[in-house]
Design a protein around this motif. Sequence first.
Motif, PDB file in Angstrom:
ATOM      1  N   UNK A  89      15.206  31.300 -23.076  1.00  0.00           N
ATOM      2  CA  UNK A  89      13.746  31.262 -22.911  1.00  0.00           C
ATOM      3  C   UNK A  89      13.178  32.464 -23.655  1.00  0.00           C
ATOM      4  N   UNK A  90      12.455  32.189 -24.701  1.00  0.00           N
ATOM      5  CA  UNK A  90      11.985  33.275 -25.551  1.00  0.00           C
ATOM      6  C   UNK A  90      10.987  34.186 -24.854  1.00  0.00           C
ATOM      7  N   UNK A  91      10.164  33.600 -23.973  1.00  0.00           N
ATOM      8  CA  UNK A  91       9.129  34.412 -23.324  1.00  0.00           C
ATOM      9  C   UNK A  91       9.391  34.560 -21.834  1.00  0.00           C
ATOM     10  N   UNK A  92      10.637  34.761 -21.464  1.00  0.00           N
ATOM     11  CA  UNK A  92      10.974  34.939 -20.061  1.00  0.00           C
ATOM     12  C   UNK A  92      11.965  36.079 -19.883  1.00  0.00           C
ATOM     13  N   UNK A 168      11.339  30.682 -33.021  1.00  0.00           N
ATOM     14  CA  UNK A 168      11.076  31.703 -32.004  1.00  0.00           C
ATOM     15  C   UNK A 168      10.686  31.102 -30.646  1.00  0.00           C
ATOM     16  N   UNK A 169      11.018  29.836 -30.428  1.00  0.00           N
ATOM     17  CA  UNK A 169      10.689  29.207 -29.159  1.00  0.00           C
ATOM     18  C   UNK A 169      11.867  29.194 -28.208  1.00  0.00           C
ATOM     19  N   UNK A 170      11.853  28.240 -27.275  1.00  0.00           N
ATOM     20  CA  UNK A 170      12.950  28.076 -26.341  1.00  0.00           C
ATOM     21  C   UNK A 170      13.983  27.130 -26.960  1.00  0.00           C
ATOM     22  N   UNK A 171      15.240  27.320 -26.614  1.00  0.00           N
ATOM     23  CA  UNK A 171      16.254  26.407 -27.132  1.00  0.00           C
ATOM     24  C   UNK A 171      17.487  26.388 -26.230  1.00  0.00           C
TER      25      UNK A 171
END
Length: 221
Positions: A89-92, A168-171
Amino acid sequence: MSKQLKTIGKLSFILLILNSCCNNSKKTINTINHNDTINKYEFVKVLPRSREGKLRYSYELTQELTNKVELKFIENGFDSIYIRLWYIYNYGPTYQVIDFRKTEGKWFAEFCSLKHTKINDSIIIKKMDNEKKVPKSGWASFIKNILALGITNLPVDIDDPDYTPSTDGDFVVVEIATAYKYRVYSYSSPMEFPSIKETKNIEDIMELIEEEFGIERLKKI
């Protein structure tokens, strides 16, 4: 020639033949093993790369995390089969990873939550929680279902013009290791591409894992 000399001569001749046979046998065995190693058991790595040939960030990140939290390093193979899924999770503040491995004919699972922070683009692991897991339906049923969804052979790259992976997102990242092969593939935000077979499969795989092991993703990837 005396009887004694004849006897010694015969014994020497027999020993010479036996020694020759033993040496030839050893050479044959070594040759067979050597040829088998080259022709049948050459270790293969399949790594995810960009169109420019560079290793994908998702792969490099998970390898960095493997080293930092001292997870089992499986890139050089595993004697049976080892499957590892990463939820990035990129923003977690937390990554999630679940391992499935078969050892001495038995399956085991372990789920990890990696709480982290970033300092000057460097990832610092603050806490790691580990938990042993067992599938609700039993290992035979779970393994049959997850293999049917293609977890071990989904493609490294999705050849579909509608699939536009984010950098740059989630993967989700999947590592598969056996004694003879190691391969990695990663899919960016698969939920955003429900019409693509491969992303649909990986989403079904994650839902199966959630249902069987009671794992809740922190965010739908």
